[in-house]
Design an enzyme around this catalytic site. Structure first.
Site, PDB file in Angstrom:
ATOM      1  N   ASP A  82      21.143-108.933   5.059  1.00 12.33           N
ATOM      2  CA  ASP A  82      20.195-109.931   5.532  1.00 12.33           C
ATOM      3  C   ASP A  82      19.067-109.238   6.272  1.00 12.33           C
ATOM      4  O   ASP A  82      19.130-108.044   6.590  1.00 12.33           O
ATOM      5  CB  ASP A  82      20.898-110.936   6.458  1.00 12.33           C
ATOM      6  N   LYS A  83      18.025-110.018   6.527  1.00 10.51           N
ATOM      7  CA  LYS A  83      16.867-109.557   7.284  1.00 10.51           C
ATOM      8  C   LYS A  83      16.571-110.586   8.374  1.00 10.51           C
ATOM      9  O   LYS A  83      16.788-111.781   8.184  1.00 10.51           O
ATOM     10  CB  LYS A  83      15.668-109.384   6.350  1.00 10.51           C
ATOM     11  N   HIS A  84      16.105-110.111   9.516  1.00 11.06           N
ATOM     12  CA  HIS A  84      15.701-111.025  10.584  1.00 11.06           C
ATOM     13  C   HIS A  84      14.353-110.580  11.125  1.00 11.06           C
ATOM     14  O   HIS A  84      14.121-109.388  11.343  1.00 11.06           O
ATOM     15  CB  HIS A  84      16.722-111.028  11.719  1.00 11.06           C
ATOM     16  N   SER A  85      13.470-111.541  11.343  1.00 10.05           N
ATOM     17  CA  SER A  85      12.154-111.261  11.918  1.00 10.05           C
ATOM     18  C   SER A  85      12.102-111.803  13.333  1.00 10.05           C
ATOM     19  O   SER A  85      12.669-112.864  13.630  1.00 10.05           O
ATOM     20  CB  SER A  85      11.053-111.919  11.074  1.00 10.05           C
ATOM     21  N   THR A 122      11.344-120.607   9.328  1.00  9.74           N
ATOM     22  CA  THR A 122      11.619-120.617   7.893  1.00  9.74           C
ATOM     23  C   THR A 122      12.279-121.925   7.450  1.00  9.74           C
ATOM     24  O   THR A 122      11.970-122.445   6.366  1.00  9.74           O
ATOM     25  CB  THR A 122      12.520-119.424   7.531  1.00  9.74           C
ATOM     26  N   ARG A 170      18.278-120.348  29.131  1.00  9.10           N
ATOM     27  CA  ARG A 170      17.247-119.311  29.310  1.00  9.10           C
ATOM     28  C   ARG A 170      15.858-119.880  29.099  1.00  9.10           C
ATOM     29  O   ARG A 170      14.902-119.515  29.785  1.00  9.10           O
ATOM     30  CB  ARG A 170      17.484-118.161  28.317  1.00  9.10           C
ATOM     31  N   SER A 185      21.581-112.301  21.452  1.00 11.54           N
ATOM     32  CA  SER A 185      21.321-113.586  20.815  1.00 11.54           C
ATOM     33  C   SER A 185      21.139-113.422  19.308  1.00 11.54           C
ATOM     34  O   SER A 185      21.752-114.126  18.504  1.00 11.54           O
ATOM     35  CB  SER A 185      20.087-114.242  21.426  1.00 11.54           C
ATOM     36  N   LYS A 189      24.605-114.029  16.086  1.00  9.93           N
ATOM     37  CA  LYS A 189      24.527-114.948  14.940  1.00  9.93           C
ATOM     38  C   LYS A 189      24.613-114.189  13.617  1.00  9.93           C
ATOM     39  O   LYS A 189      25.217-114.683  12.646  1.00  9.93           O
ATOM     40  CB  LYS A 189      23.235-115.766  15.022  1.00  9.93           C
ATOM     41  N   LYS A 190      24.018-113.003  13.555  1.00 15.38           N
ATOM     42  CA  LYS A 190      24.066-112.226  12.317  1.00 15.38           C
ATOM     43  C   LYS A 190      25.482-111.699  12.052  1.00 15.38           C
ATOM     44  O   LYS A 190      25.969-111.726  10.914  1.00 15.38           O
ATOM     45  CB  LYS A 190      23.064-111.071  12.389  1.00 15.38           C
TER      46      LYS A 190
END
Length: 456
Positions: A82-85, A122, A170, A185, A189-190
């Protein structure tokens, strides 16, 4: 141990042990800790920081606070990546990236989010497609991954519930800006999504959370080292967010640009193409489907140009309840704004800079994002035909086009957006969209992550 003891330890600058961190995370989920106590510890972490070992322990505990997906029985065909931005304006990369990487042989269960602050989300973009289900059942998700190789969905409430409560607190206690808390954080999740590999797109610039490259580098290094410490091989690209990525900003407009990108309807915006292919190459290299990032980029371009990636996108959309004709030239399922007005250049010259954060806020003001979580989004509004920095314009030329629900909203946005663009006599120095590539060692105990390499 009591919450007060744990808060006092961090307030005084002491490192928390695993038992203290587990007690905190358990208190988040069971609500044994009050909002005031959670906010107090979060503020102590902002002020005192956390060691890498503490951040790894916090990430692991938050991952285990809820459901952790296991894909072993699903018999998925390929490495799970996967990818996260970290977020930006016009960042629709995930929409093209997931099907590109899937067409190259990987499986991409991409857990995405909604818009946050001035940045787009997204999931909001995908929900401009009628019927698209961002919270499918496990059976539907698994079937879509088997048939399309990718599925872009939201996180279940059962995934990392400790993070869900901590982030909400937060957000209202001025404790968002903490690299250890941001790291935990994102990664909790990943890791809960059952990934085998992860690539991060860490944005730097005036439209990003990290305004400077050193700040982005610090966050990227933390993500890489903590991910490896938690057993998840991770790499990161630092990319530029000093201007809108692509030619559009706004949910349906970005979806239209993504579909056009995949189907080659018109030229692809160069910066958007460069970021998408670089991330694809890194993902394929990291998970072993390419010898190196360059070879991965070549594979990605092949499946993009052949139409294989577009086909994967269509299968994903249909599998998750969206329109089956999404790739056709006649597809008209995306909503369109009633009013469109161009933002005219006030003078001749070259676009030297843009206030990207302010542009993102203008989209929210049009109704394309949320001020509070309960706000309804208008998927049709936003910006298109956005000119890139370095473009020469004459007075009166269109700098971008505003899509709005009413003429009054469009006119107000036009006045605001005109102030976000700097036009100069000379062209600015060219700045690369790909700034650095960072890859850490598998064993963080062996030392710090490898030094970053410059990308031209």
């Amino acid at each position: 141990m009591t919450p007060a003891e744990i808060i006092r330890a961090k307030r005084d600058g002491r490192a928390l042990d695993d038992a203290q961190i587990d007690a905190f995370v358990g208190g988040l989920v069971k609500r044994d800790w009050s909002e005031g106590q959670v906010g107090a510890l979060a503020m102590a972490i902002v002020l005192r920081g956390m060691t890498r070992a503490e951040t790894v322990a916090l990430t692991r505990a938050m991952t285990q606070s809820g459901q952790v997906l296991d894909w072993a029985r699903a018999k998925l065909d390929g490495p799970i990546v996967d990818k996260h931005s970290t977020g930006g304006v016009g960042d629709k990369v995930s929409l093209m990236l997931a099907p590109i990487v899937a067409a190259c042989g990987a499986v991409v269960p991409m857990v995405s989010g909604r818009g946050l602050g001035h940045t787009g989300g997204t999931l909001d973009k995908l929900q401009s497609l009628a019927g698209y289900e961002v919270a499918p059942s496990r059976a539907v998700l698994t079937r879509t991954l088997r048939e399309a190789g990718c599925a872009i969905v939201g996180a279940s409430a059962r995934v990392a519930p400790a993070d869900r409560r901590l982030y909400a607190i937060r957000d209202v206690t001025a404790t968002v800006e903490s690299v250890p808390l941001i790291t935990a954080s994102i990664l909790s999740k990943k890791l809960a999504a059952g990934l085998q590999f992860l690539v991060m797109d860490v944005k730097a610039g005036n439209g990003a959370f990290c305004a400077t490259v050193p700040a982005a580098r610090e966050l990227a290094r933390s993500l890489i080292e903590v991910a490896h410490g938690a057993g998840l091989p991770t790499a990161a690209l630092i990319t530029d967010m000093n201007q809108v990525l692509g030619r559009s900003a706004g949910n349906a407009l970005e979806m239209r640009e993504a579909i056009d990108f995949l189907t080659a309807r018109g030229p692809r915006e160069p910066r958007l193409e460069a970021v998408t292919l670089a991330l694809a190459g890194q993902m394929l290299s990291l998970c072993g489907l390419a010898a190196d990032p360059g070879a991965g980029e070549a594979q990605a371009r092949d499946v993009l140009d052949s139409g294989a990636a577009a086909e994967r996108f269509a299968r994903m959309v249909a599998g998750l309840g969206g329109p089956r004709d999404v790739l056709t030239a006649r597809f008209a399922g995306l909503p369109k704004a009633r009013v469109q007005i161009d933002v005219a250049a006030p003078r001749s010259g070259v676009i030297a800079a843009m206030d990207t954060r302010e542009i993102g806020l203008a989209v929210i003001e049009l109704g394309g994002g949320r001020r509070v979580a309960s706000d309804e989004i208008d998927p049709a509004v936003g910006l298109s035909h956005v000119l890139a920095c370095g473009t020469r314009v004459a007075a009166g030329d269109a700098l971008m086009r505003v899509h709005a629900g009413t003429r009054a909203q469009a006119q107000a946005a036009t006045l605001r957006l005109c102030q976000t663009i700097t036009i100069a006599d000379a062209a600015p120095a060219a700045s690369p969209v790909l700034i650095e590539r960072m890859v850490g060692r598998v064993n963080p105990a062996a030392g710090p992550a490898n030094a970053p390499s410059r990308m031209g």
